[in-house]
Design an enzyme around this catalytic site. Structure first.
Site, PDB file in Angstrom:
ATOM      1  N   GLU A  43     150.224 122.025 -43.293  1.00  0.00           N
ATOM      2  CA  GLU A  43     150.498 123.345 -42.712  1.00  0.00           C
ATOM      3  C   GLU A  43     150.421 123.312 -41.189  1.00  0.00           C
ATOM      4  OE1 GLU A  43     151.789 125.938 -43.933  1.00  0.00           O
ATOM      5  OE2 GLU A  43     151.701 125.455 -46.053  1.00  0.00           O
ATOM      6  N   TYR A 125     148.050 132.861 -40.409  1.00  0.00           N
ATOM      7  CA  TYR A 125     148.960 132.300 -41.413  1.00  0.00           C
ATOM      8  C   TYR A 125     148.376 131.051 -42.060  1.00  0.00           C
ATOM      9  CZ  TYR A 125     152.405 129.473 -43.569  1.00  0.00           C
ATOM     10  OH  TYR A 125     153.027 128.683 -44.491  1.00  0.00           O
ATOM     11  N   ASP A 143     155.090 133.741 -43.793  1.00  0.00           N
ATOM     12  CA  ASP A 143     155.723 132.988 -42.703  1.00  0.00           C
ATOM     13  C   ASP A 143     157.125 133.578 -42.495  1.00  0.00           C
ATOM     14  OD1 ASP A 143     157.256 132.065 -44.764  1.00  0.00           O
ATOM     15  OD2 ASP A 143     156.823 129.936 -44.444  1.00  0.00           O
TER      16      ASP A 143
END
Ligand code: SF4
Length: 352
Positions: A43, A125, A143
């Protein structure tokens, strides 16, 4: 709660079970989640970077530093060198700081979104994504892909960025308690492969039935903010004519329309109210205006016609007399070609 809150996750997860992208940091749908280290590393790498670009870096990092403790013990310079080419180098520095914070906890990642958020460099996020994908928490993962899908599913008409609030509320409504990690990844996959920015493939979409935007033109959503109005400038251009010829000048080599042949003008910084004096003493009459849009401003150019007789004062080295019947060959930029057409049209009107 909306009826779609039941139908959307079920339809999407059924689609994900057969259509999930195979990615090196993922577990197949419905299987136990991948290690938090892999989820977190991927990520962080995927921020502002494509899946294709991340793949080789992810493999390289895992081979060299197989656990978060290995990464925490690495030399800063080695990690920065291994990151070279991925860009956004603050991410690599945050990656190391985070790995060392996790190492200080015995190499164990915290399991909730709230605690993950406390780690260095983990934004909203990333914390939500790691909590959902690695730990199955019902975190709301939004996202850019998910934002687009949700805005379309519910035809959210409020422009971004204000519309993000409504998008988040809707995303929260449709996030299921079970399989939250698969759901987050399924939304990402749908946005990346079906509900794409341009030409979404609505015919193949598992959510076509409940989707509100499908019948309204999917590409209208999410609604982009209105562009800021361009500044308006005003100026004057001067039409000086004698015996079937018009006076043209060469613009300075640098600046707007540099080096091009043009009508004389006032530099476009004046108010251009039609009362100004042109380059010659004598009578000037306003003859209408042309509008032209440049990249950074719009111009309102007032055309002024000269009817004096003091033409000898025009310096030969500043311009040339150009035959009106060959005006098309002068290579005037669009703005001045429009002004020339305006002047010539007025003459035709007067001649009729
Ligand atoms: Fe996107 Fe079309 Fe699916 Fe709606 S139906 S979610 S617009 S791909």
């Amino acid at each position: 709660m909306d009826a779609s809150a039941d139908t959307i996750p079920a339809a999407l997860l059924a689609w994900y079970d057969t259509q999930a992208r195979t990615l090196p940091w993922r577990s197949p749908p419905g299987t136990p989640p991948p290690e938090p280290y892999r989820v977190w590393l991927s990520e962080v790498m995927l921020q502002q970077t494509t899946v294709a670009a991340v793949g080789p870096y992810f493999a390289k990092f895992l081979a060299r530093w197989p656990t978060v403790l290995d990464l925490a013990a690495a030399d800063d310079a080695d990690v920065m060198a291994a990151w070279a080419g991925l860009g956004y180098y603050a991410r690599a520095r945050n990656l190391l700081a985070c790995a060392r914070a996790v190492a200080a906890r015995g190499g164990v990642f915290p399991e909730t979104e709230g605690e993950l958020r406390q780690l260095p460099g983990l934004g909203a996020y990333t914390a939500a994504a790691v909590a959902a994908i690695a730990f199955g928490e019902r975190a709301i993962v939004v996202d850019a892909n998910v934002e687009r899908v949700v805005a379309r599913l519910f035809a959210i008409g409020e422009p971004l960025p204000a519309g993000r609030k409504a998008i988040r509320v809707r995303a929260e409504e449709i996030t299921p308690a079970a399989r939250a990690g698969d759901f987050a990844q399924a939304m990402m996959d749908l946005g990346a492969t079906v509900c794409t920015t341009r030409n979404p493939r609505c015919l193949l979409c598992p959510l076509a039935e409940p989707c509100a935007a499908r019948r309204q033109g999917a590409e209208r959503f999410p609604v982009k903010p209105a562009k800021a109005a361009k500044p308006q400038r005003r100026g004057q251009a001067y039409w000086i004519e004698r015996a079937g010829q018009v006076w043209l000048v060469q613009r300075p080599g640098t600046g707007m329309l540099g080096g091009m042949r043009a009508l004389p003008d006032d530099g476009w910084s004046a108010r251009g109210d039609g009362s100004g004096q042109g380059p010659l003493a004598g009578h000037w009459a306003p003859a209408g205006a042309v509008r032209h849009g440049f990249t950074h401003f719009d111009l309102d150019l007032q055309l002024m016609l000269y009817s004096g007789g003091d033409l000898d004062r025009l310096a030969a080295d500043s311009g040339e007399w150009w035959p009106l019947d060959r005006i098309e060959e002068a290579g005037l930029p669009t703005l001045f070609a429009k002004a020339a057409r305006l002047a010539l049209a007025q003459q035709e009107d007067l001649g009729e």
